[in-house]
Write an enzyme that holds these catalytic residues in place. Structure first.
Site, PDB file in Angstrom:
ATOM      1  N   ASP A   1       0.838  -1.198   0.000  1.00  0.00           N
ATOM      2  CA  ASP A   1       0.000   0.000   0.000  1.00  0.00           C
ATOM      3  C   ASP A   1       0.875   1.250   0.000  1.00  0.00           C
ATOM      4  O   ASP A   1       2.010   1.225   0.487  1.00  0.00           O
ATOM      5  CB  ASP A   1      -0.928   0.006   1.220  1.00  0.00           C
TER       6      ASP A   1
ATOM      7  N   ASP B   1       0.778   3.927   1.700  1.00  0.00           N
ATOM      8  CA  ASP B   1       0.913   4.727   2.922  1.00  0.00           C
ATOM      9  C   ASP B   1       1.603   4.016   4.085  1.00  0.00           C
ATOM     10  O   ASP B   1       1.716   4.584   5.166  1.00  0.00           O
ATOM     11  CB  ASP B   1      -0.471   5.221   3.359  1.00  0.00           C
TER      12      ASP B   1
ATOM     13  N   GLU C   1      -7.617 -10.273   3.323  1.00  0.00           N
ATOM     14  CA  GLU C   1      -6.366 -11.020   3.422  1.00  0.00           C
ATOM     15  C   GLU C   1      -6.639 -12.499   3.656  1.00  0.00           C
ATOM     16  O   GLU C   1      -6.093 -13.358   2.968  1.00  0.00           O
ATOM     17  CB  GLU C   1      -5.492 -10.474   4.557  1.00  0.00           C
TER      18      GLU C   1
HETATM   19  N1  UDP Z   1      -6.968   2.935  -2.111  1.00  0.00           N
HETATM   20  C1  UDP Z   1      -7.503   3.025  -3.397  1.00  0.00           C
HETATM   21  N2  UDP Z   1      -8.767   3.555  -3.553  1.00  0.00           N
HETATM   22  C2  UDP Z   1      -9.525   4.010  -2.490  1.00  0.00           C
HETATM   23  C3  UDP Z   1      -8.966   3.902  -1.198  1.00  0.00           C
HETATM   24  C4  UDP Z   1      -7.698   3.351  -1.043  1.00  0.00           C
HETATM   25  O1  UDP Z   1      -6.854   2.653  -4.364  1.00  0.00           O
HETATM   26  O2  UDP Z   1     -10.654   4.496  -2.704  1.00  0.00           O
HETATM   27  C5  UDP Z   1      -5.609   2.378  -1.939  1.00  0.00           C
HETATM   28  C6  UDP Z   1      -4.697   3.202  -1.024  1.00  0.00           C
HETATM   29  O3  UDP Z   1      -3.972   4.156  -1.781  1.00  0.00           O
HETATM   30  C7  UDP Z   1      -3.812   2.142  -0.391  1.00  0.00           C
HETATM   31  C8  UDP Z   1      -4.718   0.917  -0.344  1.00  0.00           C
HETATM   32  O4  UDP Z   1      -5.753   1.132  -1.309  1.00  0.00           O
HETATM   33  O5  UDP Z   1      -2.667   1.861  -1.189  1.00  0.00           O
HETATM   34  C9  UDP Z   1      -5.335   0.707   1.039  1.00  0.00           C
HETATM   35  O6  UDP Z   1      -6.095   1.857   1.390  1.00  0.00           O
HETATM   36  P1  UDP Z   1      -5.922   2.601   2.789  1.00  0.00           P
HETATM   37  O7  UDP Z   1      -4.477   2.816   3.074  1.00  0.00           O
HETATM   38  O8  UDP Z   1      -6.819   3.792   2.799  1.00  0.00           O
HETATM   39  O9  UDP Z   1      -6.528   1.477   3.757  1.00  0.00           O
HETATM   40  P2  UDP Z   1      -6.183   1.243   5.295  1.00  0.00           P
HETATM   41  O10 UDP Z   1      -4.696   1.148   5.423  1.00  0.00           O
HETATM   42  O11 UDP Z   1      -6.730   2.423   6.006  1.00  0.00           O
HETATM   43  O12 UDP Z   1      -6.891  -0.022   5.598  1.00  0.00           O
HETATM   44 MN    MN Z   2      -3.199   2.287   4.655  1.00  0.00          MN
END
Ligand code: UDP
Ligand code: MN
Length: 251
Positions: A113, A115, A201
């Protein structure tokens, strides 16, 4: 020859996108023989992502697929009704299956991901996985860390503080899968877009492995090399800021 790491990264437009992708790119830049598959959640590939990918000089494939409206996290739907990045990961997987041959290329697939925070040592750990490798992830599962508990080189259970009855209660960033497994042994395995968040997952891993078959990495799952970080959305008053620019202050 060093096995290739295919890192599939879903990404979407928001204030933080460029910051997150810059941080991830600067991590991946350190990794040898890595192929970055960036899948935008958009109807068209954006110039922002195109420029960024060109700039960093990492081997990459740029793809896009817009999450269908009914699967999107809407204003009137609670966040926990839909998984994020699902279609994007599937499109990344499809690209690998269509373009890479397991008898020509050795390597692994990792779902990275945009972030999270990655210690570059994680990539040394995953490169030699034969089937499915696992390790702990910090700040997930409603705990300081969640992941496999290992004894004598085998996974014997899982530590998590959220829905521990899941077969594989781990985060997306907690595992990598060999090309052989995904291309030859389980060519149909994919992420289920209808699955509830938190079950993506486990539903994927259930298609490809069992707990007994998992390969523990990161010093018998005793080290944290990846953090499930989430960045606070910046507070920006767009209309107010446009006024400032009109008055000619910043250029
Ligand atoms: N993501 C996406 N579209 C969306 C929301 C999230 O492509 O509408 C991507 C985001 O950039 C990241 C991955 O999906 O790489 C997981 O999303 P996020 O980090 O928001 O999820 P979390 O970590 O909060 O579960
Ligand atoms: Mn995330």
């Amino acid at each position: 020859k060093l096995p290739t790491i295919f890192a599939i990264t879903p990404t979407y437009r928001r204030f933080l996108q460029k910051a997150e992708l810059t941080r991830t790119a600067q991590t991946l830049k350190h990794i040898k023989n890595l192929h970055w598959i960036v899948v935008e959640d958009s109807h068209e590939k954006t110039n922002l992502v195109k420029r960024l990918l060109n700039h960093f000089g990492i081997r990459y494939t740029h793809l896009n697929v817009r999450t269908p409206v009914e699967m999107r996290i809407g204003r009137n739907k609670p966040w926990w009704t839909k998984s994020r990045g699902t279609e994007q990961r599937n499109v990344g997987l499809k690209w690998i299956r269509d373009n890479i041959k397991a008898n020509e290329t050795k390597g692994v697939v990792y779902f990275a991901d945009d972030d999270n925070t990655y210690d570059i040592r994680l990539f040394d750990e995953m490169r030699t996985i034969n089937t499915v490798g696992v390790w702990p992830v910090a700040f997930t599962g409603a705990a300081r860390w969640a992941g496999p508990i290992c004894e004598d080189g085998h996974v014997v259970g899982f530590h998590t503080n959220w829905k521990p009855f899941r077969t594989f209660p781990v985060d997306m960033s907690a595992f990598a899968v060999s090309l052989k497994k995904l291309l030859v042994e389980r060519p149909e395995a994919r992420f289920d877009p209808d699955i509830k968040p938190g079950f993506l997952e486990t539903s994927f891993l259930e298609q490809i492995t069992t707990m007994e078959q998992l390969e523990p990495k990161a010093s018998n799952c005793m080290k944290v090399y990846v953090w499930h970080t989430r960045t606070e959305t910046p507070i920006i008053n767009i209309n107010g800021e446009k006024q400032l620019i009109k008055r000619g202050k910043p250029s």
